[in-house]
Write a protein that holds these residues in place. Structure first.
Motif, PDB file in Angstrom:
ATOM      1  N   PHE A  36       0.660  -1.151   0.029  1.00  0.00           N
ATOM      2  CA  PHE A  36       0.158   0.153   0.017  1.00  0.00           C
ATOM      3  C   PHE A  36       0.900   1.216   0.033  1.00  0.00           C
ATOM      4  O   PHE A  36       1.589   1.408   0.794  1.00  0.00           O
ATOM      5  CB  PHE A  36      -0.800  -0.094   1.355  1.00  0.00           C
ATOM      6  CG  PHE A  36      -1.949   1.079   1.214  1.00  0.00           C
ATOM      7  CD1 PHE A  36      -3.027   1.027   0.278  1.00  0.00           C
ATOM      8  CD2 PHE A  36      -1.866   2.175   1.979  1.00  0.00           C
ATOM      9  CE1 PHE A  36      -4.115   1.908   0.414  1.00  0.00           C
ATOM     10  CE2 PHE A  36      -2.914   3.038   2.086  1.00  0.00           C
ATOM     11  CZ  PHE A  36      -4.153   3.057   1.166  1.00  0.00           C
ATOM     12  N   HIS A  37       0.600   1.980  -1.089  1.00  0.00           N
ATOM     13  CA  HIS A  37       1.647   3.297  -1.170  1.00  0.00           C
ATOM     14  C   HIS A  37       0.922   4.595  -0.950  1.00  0.00           C
ATOM     15  O   HIS A  37       1.363   5.495  -1.041  1.00  0.00           O
ATOM     16  CB  HIS A  37       2.183   3.204  -2.695  1.00  0.00           C
ATOM     17  CG  HIS A  37       3.607   2.810  -2.858  1.00  0.00           C
ATOM     18  ND1 HIS A  37       4.602   3.593  -2.712  1.00  0.00           N
ATOM     19  CD2 HIS A  37       4.036   1.656  -3.088  1.00  0.00           C
ATOM     20  CE1 HIS A  37       5.745   2.797  -2.888  1.00  0.00           C
ATOM     21  NE2 HIS A  37       5.451   1.713  -3.093  1.00  0.00           N
ATOM     22  N   ALA A  38      -0.310   4.411  -0.418  1.00  0.00           N
ATOM     23  CA  ALA A  38      -1.222   5.711  -0.396  1.00  0.00           C
ATOM     24  C   ALA A  38      -1.457   5.956   0.852  1.00  0.00           C
ATOM     25  O   ALA A  38      -2.348   6.917   1.340  1.00  0.00           O
ATOM     26  CB  ALA A  38      -2.615   5.192  -1.032  1.00  0.00           C
ATOM     27  N   ALA A  39      -0.533   5.632   2.135  1.00  0.00           N
ATOM     28  CA  ALA A  39      -0.910   5.851   3.518  1.00  0.00           C
ATOM     29  C   ALA A  39      -0.963   7.659   3.659  1.00  0.00           C
ATOM     30  O   ALA A  39      -1.668   8.012   4.564  1.00  0.00           O
ATOM     31  CB  ALA A  39       0.020   5.338   4.304  1.00  0.00           C
ATOM     32  N   ASP A  40      -0.108   8.079   3.017  1.00  0.00           N
ATOM     33  CA  ASP A  40       0.119   9.591   3.090  1.00  0.00           C
ATOM     34  C   ASP A  40      -0.696  10.390   1.692  1.00  0.00           C
ATOM     35  O   ASP A  40      -0.430  11.572   1.654  1.00  0.00           O
ATOM     36  CB  ASP A  40       1.497  10.100   3.070  1.00  0.00           C
ATOM     37  CG  ASP A  40       2.143   9.349   3.987  1.00  0.00           C
ATOM     38  OD1 ASP A  40       1.856   9.104   5.137  1.00  0.00           O
ATOM     39  OD2 ASP A  40       3.326   8.835   3.945  1.00  0.00           O
ATOM     40  N   VAL A  41      -1.797   9.756   1.245  1.00  0.00           N
ATOM     41  CA  VAL A  41      -2.451  10.166   0.010  1.00  0.00           C
ATOM     42  C   VAL A  41      -3.880  10.743   0.565  1.00  0.00           C
ATOM     43  O   VAL A  41      -4.594   9.815   0.639  1.00  0.00           O
ATOM     44  CB  VAL A  41      -2.184   9.562  -1.271  1.00  0.00           C
ATOM     45  CG1 VAL A  41      -3.268  10.500  -2.430  1.00  0.00           C
ATOM     46  CG2 VAL A  41      -1.085   9.210  -1.697  1.00  0.00           C
ATOM     47  N   PRO A  42      -4.094  12.251   0.863  1.00  0.00           N
ATOM     48  CA  PRO A  42      -5.395  12.430   1.063  1.00  0.00           C
ATOM     49  C   PRO A  42      -6.515  12.137   0.283  1.00  0.00           C
ATOM     50  O   PRO A  42      -6.107  12.399  -0.921  1.00  0.00           O
ATOM     51  CB  PRO A  42      -5.407  13.935   1.608  1.00  0.00           C
ATOM     52  CG  PRO A  42      -4.041  14.432   0.686  1.00  0.00           C
ATOM     53  CD  PRO A  42      -3.162  13.249   0.547  1.00  0.00           C
ATOM     54  N   GLY A  43      -7.746  11.900   0.907  1.00  0.00           N
ATOM     55  CA  GLY A  43      -8.722  11.509  -0.202  1.00  0.00           C
ATOM     56  C   GLY A  43      -8.577  10.095  -1.161  1.00  0.00           C
ATOM     57  O   GLY A  43      -9.207  10.111  -2.124  1.00  0.00           O
TER      58      GLY A  43
ATOM     59  N   ALA B 205      -9.239   6.970  -1.021  1.00  0.00           N
ATOM     60  CA  ALA B 205     -10.337   6.031  -1.149  1.00  0.00           C
ATOM     61  C   ALA B 205     -11.759   6.640  -1.645  1.00  0.00           C
ATOM     62  O   ALA B 205     -12.347   5.818  -1.952  1.00  0.00           O
ATOM     63  CB  ALA B 205     -10.586   5.625   0.305  1.00  0.00           C
ATOM     64  N   ASP B 206     -11.693   8.018  -1.604  1.00  0.00           N
ATOM     65  CA  ASP B 206     -12.526   8.806  -2.257  1.00  0.00           C
ATOM     66  C   ASP B 206     -12.697   8.790  -3.911  1.00  0.00           C
ATOM     67  O   ASP B 206     -13.643   9.119  -4.438  1.00  0.00           O
ATOM     68  CB  ASP B 206     -12.834  10.102  -1.671  1.00  0.00           C
ATOM     69  CG  ASP B 206     -12.884  10.223  -0.451  1.00  0.00           C
ATOM     70  OD1 ASP B 206     -13.473   9.275   0.271  1.00  0.00           O
ATOM     71  OD2 ASP B 206     -12.468  11.054   0.303  1.00  0.00           O
ATOM     72  N   LEU B 207     -11.586   8.049  -4.513  1.00  0.00           N
ATOM     73  CA  LEU B 207     -11.414   8.041  -5.843  1.00  0.00           C
ATOM     74  C   LEU B 207     -12.533   7.047  -6.680  1.00  0.00           C
ATOM     75  O   LEU B 207     -12.639   7.546  -7.684  1.00  0.00           O
ATOM     76  CB  LEU B 207      -9.988   7.578  -6.343  1.00  0.00           C
ATOM     77  CG  LEU B 207      -9.029   8.680  -5.928  1.00  0.00           C
ATOM     78  CD1 LEU B 207      -7.483   7.976  -6.320  1.00  0.00           C
ATOM     79  CD2 LEU B 207      -9.277   9.966  -6.793  1.00  0.00           C
ATOM     80  N   VAL B 208     -12.963   6.471  -5.796  1.00  0.00           N
ATOM     81  CA  VAL B 208     -14.036   5.315  -6.193  1.00  0.00           C
ATOM     82  C   VAL B 208     -15.523   5.418  -5.193  1.00  0.00           C
ATOM     83  O   VAL B 208     -15.374   5.866  -4.049  1.00  0.00           O
ATOM     84  CB  VAL B 208     -13.635   3.688  -6.350  1.00  0.00           C
ATOM     85  CG1 VAL B 208     -12.585   3.828  -7.452  1.00  0.00           C
ATOM     86  CG2 VAL B 208     -13.145   3.382  -5.034  1.00  0.00           C
ATOM     87  N   THR B 209     -16.408   4.965  -5.698  1.00  0.00           N
ATOM     88  CA  THR B 209     -17.478   4.998  -4.796  1.00  0.00           C
ATOM     89  C   THR B 209     -18.083   3.456  -4.649  1.00  0.00           C
ATOM     90  O   THR B 209     -17.779   2.626  -5.493  1.00  0.00           O
ATOM     91  CB  THR B 209     -18.815   5.816  -5.585  1.00  0.00           C
ATOM     92  OG1 THR B 209     -19.142   5.161  -6.830  1.00  0.00           O
ATOM     93  CG2 THR B 209     -18.529   7.199  -5.829  1.00  0.00           C
ATOM     94  N   GLY B 210     -18.934   3.354  -3.307  1.00  0.00           N
ATOM     95  CA  GLY B 210     -19.394   2.255  -3.102  1.00  0.00           C
ATOM     96  C   GLY B 210     -18.418   1.081  -2.117  1.00  0.00           C
ATOM     97  O   GLY B 210     -19.039   0.177  -2.047  1.00  0.00           O
ATOM     98  N   LEU B 211     -17.429   1.695  -1.750  1.00  0.00           N
ATOM     99  CA  LEU B 211     -16.850   1.113  -0.808  1.00  0.00           C
ATOM    100  C   LEU B 211     -16.895   1.433   0.591  1.00  0.00           C
ATOM    101  O   LEU B 211     -17.328   2.629   0.661  1.00  0.00           O
ATOM    102  CB  LEU B 211     -15.146   1.201  -1.024  1.00  0.00           C
ATOM    103  CG  LEU B 211     -14.490   0.533  -2.301  1.00  0.00           C
ATOM    104  CD1 LEU B 211     -13.066   0.587  -2.696  1.00  0.00           C
ATOM    105  CD2 LEU B 211     -14.928  -1.224  -2.494  1.00  0.00           C
TER     106      LEU B 211
END
Length: 427
Positions: free
Chosen positions: A356-363, A365-371
């Motif tokens: 997982f490379h996105a621990a410091d990337v804000p938002g 998880a919001d790039l997709v919907t329904g999760l």
């Protein structure tokens, strides 16, 4: 929804036997965490499939496949994959084929209203262990503090970058030509490790060993820590460094040398008592076979976004299992390829963990919907029961905000519709 009865569901809005691919389009995002190509495959029944090519790969690796995909039934995943697999290759060259395969599984799952993991054979687990990558810190206490922060975020496994990059300003630590010393860190080195003439000295070995020791003093020994980005040096330097790191019980040492050098990997693996790991740039299961036949690695580490997608990466795991080798997944991706990787982790018995490379990337998880809100919980991602890759769609506003300046938003690709060559590989 529960797993019970999934095989009896059918999307009545799609007639699978009549489903056909009508368009393939792409958009490039940046900072999510890197530059990524998102793939959209449209069909004659309004069902859309989503995929993602390997980080920092060319959009042309996707677009050249379009003319080979138009008119195909995406539910014939294996047939279509065999048609296009010849156009992939090691590293980022496999990104197009791999991302398209993810989109095919997404489409097939939506057509039958079942998850991709069910189409891939059913699951061994309900949640996937995720390990957080952590980029280089020049100060070991700062690295230790960052890893502890990861642990507070819920991660139960981490990885750190450590290697030659720590040594260039340390007198007497590295023997190297001036061009290797002055190369900008962002430059792409095209000289492979054995040919750089770069060697680590005993002083350099001790420096890095002391660095890792101080990280362990901060973090302790219960948190699994893998290590990566050692630099471009010869195999003998790697062996001496790896032996010095044995007391610190690292989870694995990753990509010490290029994956192509099977005998050097075997020499390295037999010389040290820390697991060796490679494979992020290997395309297809057959690419792993020489390393596995030679018992040259302890952990297989494909990247699903360049190894061939969901089903091919599962084949890699199944192949490795026969040699007693576990599989971890390399990945730097948006939630699209991440959820494709979650499906792989669910269906592969010898799966270890997903990067997982996105621990410091804000938002992110919001790039997709329904999760579910808070996709990561206690260092794991739950295996979704939703159809296809498990999310319902993309968040157009969030993705547009990350659109790469040189990219357009899923622009027309009709210029690729008629691309043709005599593709047959036999006479």
């Amino acid at each position: 929804m529960t797993e019970l009865g999934l095989e009896n569901r059918l999307n009545t809005g799609a007639r699978s036997s009549d489903l056909r691919i009508t368009d393939v389009r792409v958009a490039e995002l940046s900072g999510v965490p890197m530059r990524h190509t998102i793939i959209r495959i449209d069909t004659n029944q309004g069902v859309t499939g989503w995929g993602e090519a390997r980080d920092q790969s060319s959009v042309n690796y996707v677009l050249m496949l379009k003319s080979r995909l138009l008119g195909e039934n995406p539910c014939n995943v294996e047939k279509v994959f065999r048609k296009i697999r010849q156009f992939g290759g090691p590293g980022r060259q496999g990104g197009g084929v791999s991302g398209v395969e993810m989109a095919l599984l997404d489409l097939a799952g939506k057509a039958y209203d079942v998850p991709a993991w069910l189409l891939a054979g059913g699951k061994y687990r309900d949640e996937i262990l995720v390990y957080a990558d952590t980029q280089e810190q020049s100060d070991p206490e700062a690295m230790g503090a960052k890893l502890l922060e990861r642990q507070r975020q819920g991660f139960q496994m981490v990885k750190m970058d450590v290697g030659l990059s720590l040594l260039w300003d340390v007198p007497g630590a590295v023997i190297a030509r001036p061009v290797e010393r002055t190369r900008h860190p962002k430059d792409l080195p095209f000289t492979m490790h054995p040919f750089t003439g770069t060697h680590i000295t005993q002083l350099g070995v001790e420096y890095i060993a002391d660095y890792v020791a101080r990280v362990r003093e901060v973090v302790g020994y219960e948190l699994p820590i893998a290590a990566d980005h050692f630099g471009y040096m010869d195999v003998d330097s790697c062996i001496r460094l790896a032996r010095a790191l044995e007391p610190f019980s690292l989870e694995w040492l990753e990509d010490l040398i290029p994956w192509q050098y099977t005998q050097q990997w075997r020499q390295l693996t037999e010389s040290i008592a820390t697991p060796t790991c490679t494979g992020e740039d290997i395309y297809l299961a057959e690419g792993f076979k020489p390393l596995l036949d030679a018992q040259a690695i302890r952990v297989a580490h494909p990247d699903p976004a360049s190894a061939g997608g969901i089903l091919e990466t599962k084949k890699i795991g199944d192949l490795a299992q026969g040699y007693g080798v576990p599989m971890a997944l390399h990945l730097a991706a948006t939630p699209i390829a991440t959820m494709a990787s979650v499906a792989i982790g669910a269906v592969t018995e010898n799966f270890l963990a997903l990067e997982f490379h996105a621990a410091d990337v804000p938002g992110w998880a919001d790039l997709v919907t329904g999760l579910p809100e808070g996709i990561l919980k206690d260092g794991h991602i739950a295996v979704p029961d939703g159809p296809g890759l498990g999310f319902t769609g993309i968040n157009e506003e969030a993705m547009r905000a990350r659109l790469h300046p040189q990219s357009q938003w899923f622009a027309d690709t009709s210029s690729w519709d008629g691309d043709w060559s005599y593709d047959r590989q036999w006479g």
